[in-house]
Design an enzyme around this catalytic site. Structure first.
Site, short mmCIF file in Angstrom:
data_model
loop_
_atom_site.label_atom_id
_atom_site.label_comp_id
_atom_site.label_asym_id
_atom_site.label_seq_id
_atom_site.Cartn_x
_atom_site.Cartn_y
_atom_site.Cartn_z
N ASP A 16 35.21 43.99 35.90
CA ASP A 16 35.72 42.75 36.49
C ASP A 16 37.18 42.92 36.88
O ASP A 16 37.89 43.75 36.29
CB ASP A 16 35.59 41.59 35.50
CG ASP A 16 34.15 41.23 35.20
OD1 ASP A 16 33.28 41.48 36.06
OD2 ASP A 16 33.89 40.69 34.11
N TYR A 66 35.44 49.76 24.19
CA TYR A 66 36.39 48.81 24.78
C TYR A 66 37.41 48.35 23.74
O TYR A 66 37.13 48.36 22.53
CB TYR A 66 35.67 47.55 25.28
CG TYR A 66 34.68 47.75 26.39
CD1 TYR A 66 35.06 47.67 27.72
CD2 TYR A 66 33.33 47.97 26.11
CE1 TYR A 66 34.14 47.82 28.74
CE2 TYR A 66 32.40 48.12 27.12
CZ TYR A 66 32.81 48.04 28.44
OH TYR A 66 31.88 48.19 29.46
N ASP A 79 35.87 33.90 30.39
CA ASP A 79 37.15 34.60 30.38
C ASP A 79 38.24 33.68 30.92
O ASP A 79 37.98 32.52 31.25
CB ASP A 79 37.08 35.93 31.15
CG ASP A 79 36.79 35.75 32.64
OD1 ASP A 79 37.02 34.64 33.18
OD2 ASP A 79 36.32 36.71 33.27
#
Length: 306
Positions: free
Chosen positions: A42, A70, A84
């Protein structure tokens, strides 16, 4: 057009960049005819993008299947429609000080094989349409849950209402959903504020080319030197080496018997059901290894590289 470039390129994507813009610039700099990827990020996220070049696009299924590492930060107490910080706030709750002591136990509940629902704002397709496009129209829908595997969910730091975690997970896992689910377990709600992909399989972001250095008009030869050749692009897969004669036959469609692949090759070494066949510094093919495989039977060559 430039000469063909075959292999993979590791890129460290900057925050705010669209993955496909990075791919487009690579195509321009290398004059590459075929360019793909092993999973986008993203715009909010940074870190490792694996770009597939030329015949490297044939490696997609194996590279995309690798586990991912991550590091990300979530904000407790606020939920958004996108899960988010780019989305609209849909709920707010207080974040009690005692929540920090509950983090480890809450993370444990989301480890192992779990059922996860992808975000509404995602590239998952519903009847041929991307979910995020439907979500933007205000349509009412719910994506089906899917099985994912979370190997590690480790707290790195706490500065309430922010928590930074390290996540090692299977391909197809949405960290946005994972962090939102963690917020639900804690009873505060949460959304992702930062995310960085550290590694995918054996490839790490510190070996990637910063995306900001890849611009139209930059030195193509310098970027080409960073391309990992095909024979090194599947480091976790078992390997068997063949001579020139057998390599030529396989490239023409020949399915060799396992015994032809050399006495030194052990079928039990196959990783994830596949083995790569090489000649020197050339990747010749990838063959599948199934339970029915036995000495004297034919290898099932599933991809050939020229």
């Amino acid at each position: 057009m430039g000469h063909p470039v075959d292999g993979i390129l590791l890129v460290d994507k900057a925050e705010g960049e669209i993955s496909f813009d990075v791919i487009r610039r690579i195509r321009q700099v290398l004059s590459a005819r075929k360019v793909g990827h092993a999973g986008t990020l993203d715009p909010l996220a940074t870190g490792l993008l694996i770009i597939l070049l030329g015949q490297g696009t044939k490696l997609s299924q194996w590279i995309m299947a690798q586990s991912k590492l991550y590091e990300g930060t979530l904000r407790l107490g606020i939920e958004t429609d996108t899960l988010d910080s780019t989305g609209e706030i849909v709920a707010e709750r207080p974040v009690p000080e005692g929540v920090a002591g509950k983090l480890e136990k809450a993370c444990g509940k989301l480890m192992g094989e779990i059922q996860q629902r992808p975000p509404r704002f995602s590239a998952v397709k519903i009847k041929g349409q991307r979910a995020y496009r439907l979500a933007r129209t205000g349509a009412s829908f719910e994506l089906p849950e899917r099985k994912v595997f979370v190997e590690k969910l480790e707290v790195l730091s706490v500065d309430l209402p922010f928590v930074t975690l390290r996540v090692r997970c299977s391909a197809g896992t949405y960290v946005r959903s994972l962090f939102a689910d963690l917020g639900k377990v804690l009873g505060t709600g949460a959304h992702l504020t930062a995310l960085r992909r550290i590694s995918s399989g054996g490839f790490r972001v510190e070996n990637g080319v910063p995306s900001g250095k890849i611009q139209k008009g930059c030195d193509s030869s310098g970027l080409e030197k960073e391309v990992i050749p095909l024979y090194r692009a599947l480091p976790g897969m078992a390997e068997v080496r063949v001579d020139r004669t057998l390599a030529g036959k396989i490239r023409k469609g020949y399915q060799p018997a396992w015994d032809e692949l050399g006495e030194g090759f052990c079928l039990e070494n196959g990783v994830s059901g596949y083995v790569k066949i090489t000649k020197g510094k050339e990747l010749i093919a990838v063959a599948s290894v199934g339970e029915e495989t036995a000495r004297g039977s034919k290898a099932k060559v599933v991809r050939v590289f020229h």
